[in-house]
Write an enzyme that holds these catalytic residues in place. Structure first.
Site, PDB file in Angstrom:
ATOM      1  N   ASP A 156      47.789 -78.064 -42.949  1.00 59.93           N
ATOM      2  CA  ASP A 156      47.624 -78.986 -41.841  1.00 59.93           C
ATOM      3  C   ASP A 156      47.064 -80.310 -42.343  1.00 59.93           C
ATOM      4  OD1 ASP A 156      47.141 -79.207 -38.647  1.00 59.93           O
ATOM      5  OD2 ASP A 156      45.516 -80.171 -39.737  1.00 59.93           O
ATOM      6  N   TYR A 158      44.451 -89.056 -41.630  1.00 55.92           N
ATOM      7  CA  TYR A 158      43.584 -88.538 -42.695  1.00 55.92           C
ATOM      8  C   TYR A 158      43.731 -89.348 -43.979  1.00 55.92           C
ATOM      9  CZ  TYR A 158      43.321 -84.173 -39.914  1.00 55.92           C
ATOM     10  OH  TYR A 158      43.157 -83.220 -38.933  1.00 55.92           O
ATOM     11  N   LYS A 207      50.334 -84.880 -37.884  1.00 55.29           N
ATOM     12  CA  LYS A 207      50.079 -85.444 -36.562  1.00 55.29           C
ATOM     13  C   LYS A 207      50.292 -86.952 -36.562  1.00 55.29           C
ATOM     14  CE  LYS A 207      46.274 -82.250 -36.725  1.00 55.29           C
ATOM     15  NZ  LYS A 207      46.307 -82.226 -38.174  1.00 55.29           N
ATOM     16  N   HIS A 260      48.211 -86.337 -32.053  1.00 53.44           N
ATOM     17  CA  HIS A 260      46.848 -86.075 -32.521  1.00 53.44           C
ATOM     18  C   HIS A 260      45.822 -86.172 -31.396  1.00 53.44           C
ATOM     19  CE1 HIS A 260      44.313 -86.270 -36.421  1.00 53.44           C
ATOM     20  NE2 HIS A 260      43.626 -85.670 -35.471  1.00 53.44           N
TER      21      HIS A 260
END
Length: 185
Positions: free
Chosen positions: A42, A47, A72, A105
């Site tokens: 994931d 990120y 996401k 997200h």
């Protein structure tokens, strides 16, 4: 390994979350997790580690079709064109032709949910994503997503642990046939 079978998605029950992992550490953790048997990875565009995740996937030597990959799209990129562009950018950074599960997200008040889900449906029809999901959605938003989308929502990824049970969200997911995926467990 245990799998969850949801609307045609065969999701490994345990996955490696890569939030806060970057660089060589991220690459090595993804590779190592796959070597010891993890098959669900994931990540998310926000990120800033999709390239590192992709490098770890490639270094593992595990065939892509054996890995369930989730990423996401961030809440500031939920317009139709931004979703399409974001998916293409994620695919490039991850070094893959498809994403197994593509999530919104965080919900956004500035872009209609129907617009975002419409773009995700296009991505699915074009084979760029296999399954559509959401993250951090409450019951009302999940209901809206289900009513808007012509294909099933596969998962809602939420913070879920003994100090934040989210029982209403869990109950709704179970009734609707949606996987509740816990982050920060």
């Amino acid at each position: 390994m245990q799998f969850l079978n949801v609307h045609g998605a065969k999701i490994p029950a345990l996955g490696l979350g890569t939030w806060r992992l970057r660089g060589r550490t991220c690459h090595d953790m993804v590779r190592f997790a796959l070597e010891i048997g993890y098959r669900h990875i994931d990540t998310a565009a926000i990120y800033g580690n999709e390239e590192d995740v992709g490098a770890g996937l490639a270094a593992s030597g595990i065939a892509r079709e054996e890995i369930f990959l989730t990423t996401k799209v961030w809440s500031s990129s939920l317009s139709h064109e931004a979703v399409l562009r974001g998916a293409d950018e994620s695919l490039k950074r991850l070094g893959t032709d498809y994403i197994d599960l593509f999530l919104i997200h965080w919900p956004s008040r500035s872009v209609p949910l129907a617009e975002t889900l419409g773009a995700m449906s296009e991505l699915q029809a074009n084979g760029k994503i296999r399954h559509i999901g959401v993250s951090n959605f409450n019951v009302a938003l999940m209901r809206e997503a289900i009513e808007t989308l012509k294909v099933p929502i596969v998962a809602n990824q939420v913070e879920y642990h003994p100090y934040l049970s989210q029982n209403r969200v869990l109950d709704y997911c179970q009734r609707a046939g949606i996987t509740l995926a816990a982050y920060c467990p």
